[in-house]
Design a protein around this motif. Structure first.
Motif, mmCIF file in Angstrom:
data_model
loop_
_atom_site.group_PDB
_atom_site.id
_atom_site.type_symbol
_atom_site.label_atom_id
_atom_site.label_comp_id
_atom_site.label_asym_id
_atom_site.label_seq_id
_atom_site.Cartn_x
_atom_site.Cartn_y
_atom_site.Cartn_z
ATOM 1 N N UNK A 165 41.437 51.909 36.605
ATOM 2 C CA UNK A 165 40.120 51.596 36.052
ATOM 3 C C UNK A 165 39.456 50.390 36.689
ATOM 4 N N UNK A 166 39.962 49.958 37.824
ATOM 5 C CA UNK A 166 39.399 48.781 38.492
ATOM 6 C C UNK A 166 39.765 48.835 39.960
ATOM 7 N N UNK A 167 38.997 48.177 40.783
ATOM 8 C CA UNK A 167 39.363 48.050 42.189
ATOM 9 C C UNK A 167 38.813 46.748 42.743
ATOM 10 N N UNK A 168 39.444 46.281 43.790
ATOM 11 C CA UNK A 168 39.016 45.055 44.457
ATOM 12 C C UNK A 168 38.417 45.441 45.804
ATOM 13 N N UNK A 169 37.199 44.955 46.035
ATOM 14 C CA UNK A 169 36.522 45.189 47.313
ATOM 15 C C UNK A 169 36.559 43.887 48.098
ATOM 16 N N UNK A 170 37.136 43.940 49.278
ATOM 17 C CA UNK A 170 37.250 42.757 50.124
ATOM 18 C C UNK A 170 36.246 42.843 51.268
ATOM 19 N N UNK A 171 35.988 41.697 51.856
ATOM 20 C CA UNK A 171 35.252 41.713 53.114
ATOM 21 C C UNK A 171 33.886 41.080 53.102
ATOM 22 N N UNK A 172 33.390 40.634 51.930
ATOM 23 C CA UNK A 172 32.081 39.983 51.934
ATOM 24 C C UNK A 172 32.249 38.586 52.533
ATOM 25 N N UNK A 177 39.983 36.114 45.273
ATOM 26 C CA UNK A 177 39.733 35.120 46.318
ATOM 27 C C UNK A 177 38.264 35.137 46.707
ATOM 28 N N UNK A 178 37.770 34.051 47.268
ATOM 29 C CA UNK A 178 36.342 34.008 47.620
ATOM 30 C C UNK A 178 35.934 35.196 48.490
ATOM 31 N N UNK A 179 34.836 35.829 48.124
ATOM 32 C CA UNK A 179 34.349 36.981 48.867
ATOM 33 C C UNK A 179 34.860 38.311 48.338
ATOM 34 N N UNK A 180 35.753 38.267 47.356
ATOM 35 C CA UNK A 180 36.259 39.515 46.785
ATOM 36 C C UNK A 180 35.417 39.910 45.565
ATOM 37 N N UNK A 181 35.233 41.213 45.417
ATOM 38 C CA UNK A 181 34.526 41.779 44.271
ATOM 39 C C UNK A 181 35.523 42.566 43.444
#
Ligand SMILES: [Fe+2]
Length: 392
Positions: free
Chosen positions: A86-93, A301-305
């Motif tokens: 029910x959740x996910x982490x998007x990295x890369x911003x 971490x910074x930049x993660x959604x």
């Protein structure tokens, strides 16, 4: 629950493997930042309300129009969580600590600083980037009664609020909850973006699709029994007499017998449990224990959604000691409506305690909803891996 989660934080590193991860491609991520910077640069000439650029219709029109120009990978990566977690982490911003300035002492100051020409412009640019990302995911919206209706909320620890059950707290566990559980127009998906988290404070995420509940407990929790009241961030000026009982659990329409379609509406801190019968309290307590058992605690971490399916997973935060020196944890939050995720018809009769949404964006085009089978069969999060929900 407070003590157990606190102990887990001390004893175990965050188990981020429990949550789906995605990578925003570098070119797509940079396109978001570049477009946000361009809009921020040009918005200074068109802002009607200099203290809140994100309320400026011209600025919002720019965001809405240009969100569609972003690479297709942005919308694809920002799709709703696709697993039973029910959740996910998007990295890369891309994000640097120096561009955002010090962590503000509260959300009001964050809003002031974001438009102060003497301060870093990063916060406003990031607010615009958040809205571009959210508009690619669905339809961003805010609440008139929360953070003055802002579409992008700042989540920072605030002095004097340490023990609240709100995003401004710190030294207490922020209990797992559905965001804005009291309201029928609550977000389908929540986006939490990390700007700063130097002490790796864990965000808790627990999915209803990973819990084990007996069929009798499920049946009790499916029965509308208690209301859920507005949380403290909306103030206290609502009419308690308007409270209507709501079910804690239900299944997606058309999938009533499918354990992979179970959803929840849960906020124990604002649910008058003392008003319920012992049987309901026992079932509710068992649900709380199960949500604790399946809890994942990613330290963003910074930049993660962090994208959270607000019907499937509850979220919270472990306790931490605020510094109040400009280096504290800082998240940004956006509520997102997904037109392909309609709610139970019965909710349309709820009044939401008079709280109104602020929804200036046009309706988002619906995505094709993920089939329930996809949700059930992913690695590590599959409800039917354990044959788990109910029936024991
Ligand atoms: Fe929350």
């Amino acid at each position: 629950m407070k003590s157990v989660l606190s102990e887990r934080k001390a004893l175990h590193p965050p188990n981020i493997d429990d949550i789906e991860h995605r990578e925003l491609p570098g070119t797509a991520a940079q396109a978001v930042r570049d477009l946000a910077a361009e809009i921020a640069r040009t918005s200074t000439h068109s802002a009607v309300n200099a203290s809140e650029p994100l309320a400026d219709p011209a600025l919002l029109a720019q965001i809405s129009t240009h969100a569609g120009d972003l690479p297709a990978a942005v919308r694809a990566t920002l799709r709703p969580p696709a697993t039973a977690a029910g959740a996910c982490i998007v990295r890369g911003l891309p994000l640097s600590d120096s561009e955002i300035g010090p962590t503000p002492p509260d959300w009001q100051t964050a809003a002031l600083w974001s438009t102060d020409p003497g301060r870093a412009r990063g916060s406003l640019e990031l607010d615009i980037a958040m809205l571009l990302l959210a508009a690619a995911a669905g339809e961003p919206f805010g609440w008139a009664g929360q953070q003055d209706g802002r579409l992008v909320n700042n989540i920072v620890p605030a002095a004097g609020h340490e023990f609240e059950q709100s995003g401004a707290s710190s030294t207490v566990l922020l209990s797992p909850h559905t965001e804005d559980a009291f309201h029928p127009q609550r977000a389908n998906m929540l986006m939490l973006a990390c700007l700063r988290n130097p002490e790796s404070v864990g965000t808790t995420v627990s999915s209803i699709r990973r819990v084990r509940l007996t069929r009798p407990h499920q049946d009790i929790l499916r029965t509308p029994t208690l209301p859920i009241l507005p949380d403290v961030s909306y103030g206290s000026a609502f009419e308690r007499a308007e409270a209507v009982p709501v079910p804690t659990l239900w299944s997606e329409p058309g999938h009533e017998d499918d354990p992979g379609s179970l959803t929840l509406r849960f906020d124990p801190a604002y649910t008058p449990l003392d008003d319920a019968c012992p049987e309901f309290r026992e079932a509710y307590a068992q649900l709380e224990r199960e949500l604790e058992r399946v809890c994942a605690m990613p330290a963003l971490r910074p930049g993660e959604l962090l994208l959270i399916d607000n019907d499937v997973a509850v979220h919270g935060r472990v306790p931490f000691t605020p510094r109040y020196d400009g280096t504290d944890r800082w998240l940004k939050r956006v509520n997102i409506r997904l037109p392909e995720h309609p709610r139970r018809a019965a909710e349309s009769r709820e009044n939401g305690y008079g709280q109104q949404i602020v929804a200036p964006f046009p309706p988002a085009p619906p995505r094709q909803a993920a089939p329930a089978r996809e949700v059930r069969n992913e690695r590590n999060g599959a409800v039917d891996d354990r044959g788990s929900i109910g029936h024991t």
